[in-house]
Scaffold this active site. Structure first.
Site, mmCIF file in Angstrom:
data_model
loop_
_atom_site.group_PDB
_atom_site.id
_atom_site.type_symbol
_atom_site.label_atom_id
_atom_site.label_comp_id
_atom_site.label_asym_id
_atom_site.label_seq_id
_atom_site.Cartn_x
_atom_site.Cartn_y
_atom_site.Cartn_z
ATOM 1 N N GLN A 1 0.971 -0.917 0.275
ATOM 2 C CA GLN A 1 -0.140 0.165 0.401
ATOM 3 C C GLN A 1 1.428 1.057 0.146
ATOM 4 O O GLN A 1 0.189 2.680 -0.550
ATOM 5 C CB GLN A 1 -1.388 -0.044 1.399
ATOM 6 C CG GLN A 1 -0.071 0.501 2.623
ATOM 7 C CD GLN A 1 -1.155 0.380 3.911
ATOM 8 O OE1 GLN A 1 -2.011 -0.589 4.248
ATOM 9 N NE2 GLN A 1 -1.155 1.155 4.606
ATOM 10 N N HIS B 1 -6.440 -0.941 11.064
ATOM 11 C CA HIS B 1 -5.526 -1.655 10.378
ATOM 12 C C HIS B 1 -6.674 -2.851 9.803
ATOM 13 O O HIS B 1 -7.106 -3.265 10.506
ATOM 14 C CB HIS B 1 -4.401 -1.497 9.989
ATOM 15 C CG HIS B 1 -3.304 -2.690 9.327
ATOM 16 N ND1 HIS B 1 -3.164 -2.313 7.930
ATOM 17 C CD2 HIS B 1 -2.853 -3.863 9.048
ATOM 18 C CE1 HIS B 1 -2.383 -2.766 7.287
ATOM 19 N NE2 HIS B 1 -1.839 -3.888 8.304
ATOM 20 N N CYS C 1 -4.832 0.450 3.721
ATOM 21 C CA CYS C 1 -5.162 -1.191 3.603
ATOM 22 C C CYS C 1 -6.854 -1.347 3.675
ATOM 23 O O CYS C 1 -7.157 -2.592 3.606
ATOM 24 C CB CYS C 1 -4.903 -1.136 5.466
ATOM 25 S SG CYS C 1 -6.012 0.127 6.536
#
Length: 348
Positions: free
Chosen positions: A147, A293, A153
């Site tokens: 990324q 995340h 993410c």
């Protein structure tokens, strides 16, 4: 201020509780220290001609953190002499403090992804101790992607799940476009490089009638203007399944019976240096509003000692962790990993 033949220093002492702070200057280095002898812990920062480092020691439980800087190398290490089952190591993120790392690689826009009551339907059949879609009869998981310095993410977790579910259903594995999600999915409460959620991205793909391939809409690692071309869509979402808040058994059932599952969790400071083993933490948070995340659970297993874990695909490149993957403790909603789980249905 004190001066001797080879050094000078300033100190402040508190003898009543045996603690003091000092700053020393010698011919080739200087350092500051703070000591607490009552509980045997201290912090120090040293500067020499070719390196500097900071350390924090806790001798009561034999754990410490260190950060070293040399002329061309920087790394961080953290040791736990108690029974931790994972290792940390020098990696490409070691020149960043956690605050900087958060801004570049984690979700920064507020998230609250819980599904109080999900719509996953259990299959109620025996599930083996170990299973991984990476080891299926044909390739149904794309290679690990990167990324880069963008909090995207969530888009990689989304494409990873849709790539695999499409390949499982139709025997065709195509790398899908994260950039289309970054540029075009804002109406579904996603925020490009500042963050988003896979469940919301699946909804965007569903109502947008498809997602383009990586080849046709390549990744740039930055927010851009939407350039979606409906004539180039190659993957579709017929429905979105959310797994009930905290239900790891639901994730287990979904991974085994359907395919990889998008999950989100709270990354603690040491995780950026993960190298191997089954990760666990007492520092991370376990509530849906704290997830920062999103990743992809592709399988599960357990160690020889019986510790259960998830096999998880990350989006920080294949040179991080276990060739881009990590293992995380299963069965305790570690770091809130079971609070935001979802997967796409690719056929009616």
């Amino acid at each position: 201020m004190y001066y001797t033949s080879n050094h000078s220093y300033t100190c402040k002492y508190y003898t009543s509780n045996h603690s003091y702070t000092c700053k020393y200057y010698t011919s080739n280095h200087s350092y500051t220290c703070k000591y607490y002898t009552s509980n045997h812990c201290y912090t120090c920062k040293y500067y020499t001609s070719n390196h500097s480092y900071t350390c924090k020691y806790y001798t009561s439980n034999h754990s410490y953190t260190c950060k070293y800087y040399t002329s061309n190398h920087c790394y961080t290490c953290k040791y736990y002499t108690s029974n931790h089952s994972y290792t940390l190591a020098v990696n490409k993120f070691a020149d960043m403090e956690f605050e900087e790392f958060q801004k570049k690689y984690l979700l920064t826009a507020p998230q609250n992804c819980s599904a109080t009551q999900g719509n996953h339907i259990f299959h109620w059949r025996d599930i083996p101790k170990a299973f991984d879609w990476n080891k299926w009869t044909r390739k149904v998981v794309t290679d690990v992607k990167n990324q880069e310095s963008c909090g995207s993410c969530w888009s990689f977790s989304t494409t990873g799940a849709l790539e695999s579910h499409t390949a499982i259903a139709y025997s065709t594995l195509i790398s899908l476009s994260e950039q289309q999600l970054i540029d075009c999915a804002q109406a579904f409460n996603n925020h490009g490089c500042e963050g988003g959620l896979p469940s919301q991205a699946f909804e965007y793909i569903r109502y947008n009638n498809g997602l383009e391939s990586e080849a046709d809409y390549p990744y740039t690692a930055k927010d851009g203007k939407c350039k979606f071309d409906p004539s180039k869509t190659v993957a579709y979402v017929a429905d979105v399944v959310n797994i009930t808040l905290g239900d790891e058994k639901g994730i287990l059932d979904a991974v085994y019976n359907h395919g990889p599952v998008s999950i989100a969790y709270d990354v603690a400071a040491d995780f950026q240096f993960y190298k191997s083993g089954v990760y666990s933490s007492t520092e991370c948070k376990t509530s849906p509003q704290h997830v920062n995340h999103a990743v992809l659970a592709t399988g599960f297993n357990e160690t020889v000692s019986g510790e259960k874990y998830w096999i998880v695909k990350n989006s920080w490149g294949a040179d991080w962790g276990l060739h881009g993957y990590f293992w995380i403790k299963r069965g305790e909603n570690m770091c809130g990993l079971a609070d935001c789980a979802s997967y796409p249905v690719v056929h009616d």
